[in-house]
Motif scaffolding. Structure first.
Motif, short mmCIF file in Angstrom:
data_model
loop_
_atom_site.label_atom_id
_atom_site.label_comp_id
_atom_site.label_asym_id
_atom_site.label_seq_id
_atom_site.Cartn_x
_atom_site.Cartn_y
_atom_site.Cartn_z
N ALA A 131 75.18 73.82 15.67
CA ALA A 131 74.69 72.88 16.68
C ALA A 131 75.16 73.34 18.05
O ALA A 131 76.00 74.23 18.16
N ARG A 132 74.62 72.72 19.09
CA ARG A 132 75.06 72.99 20.47
C ARG A 132 75.65 71.73 21.06
O ARG A 132 75.12 70.64 20.88
N VAL A 133 76.77 71.89 21.77
CA VAL A 133 77.41 70.75 22.41
C VAL A 133 76.51 70.23 23.52
O VAL A 133 76.07 71.00 24.39
N ALA A 134 76.23 68.93 23.48
CA ALA A 134 75.41 68.29 24.52
C ALA A 134 76.31 67.62 25.55
O ALA A 134 76.08 67.72 26.75
N ARG A 135 77.34 66.93 25.07
CA ARG A 135 78.30 66.28 25.98
C ARG A 135 79.51 65.84 25.18
O ARG A 135 79.48 65.77 23.96
N VAL A 136 80.58 65.55 25.91
CA VAL A 136 81.81 65.05 25.30
C VAL A 136 82.12 63.70 25.94
O VAL A 136 82.12 63.58 27.17
#
Length: 76
Positions: free
Chosen positions: A17-22
């Motif tokens: 997956a790809r990090v979208a936000r934290v």
């Protein structure tokens, strides 16, 4: 159209997956960013158990508990 986001804790073993936000306070966001959880970073889930995950990110293998993994929103 934007891809649906889900918590890293819900990504299956073997998926990337790809990090979208934290989500979280600035200290938590800074800590996770220092580990490689920055927007756009590729994260591969190595294994998971009860929401806890072991991931490969930026060439490192890390373990996150359910709470921390739930704060990282990703897209598949």
């Amino acid at each position: 159209m934007t891809a649906a986001q889900l918590p890293l804790a819900m990504v299956g073993a073997g998926e990337t997956a790809r990090v979208a936000r934290v989500r979280g306070d600035s200290d938590l966001c800074q800590h996770l960013a220092s580990l490689g959880f920055v927007e756009g970073a590729e994260v591969k889930v190595v294994s998971r158990a009860a929401g806890d995950v072991i991931v490969n990110v930026k060439g490192a293998r890390l373990a996150l508990n359910r709470t921390m993994a739930g704060r990282v929103a990703v897209t598949l």
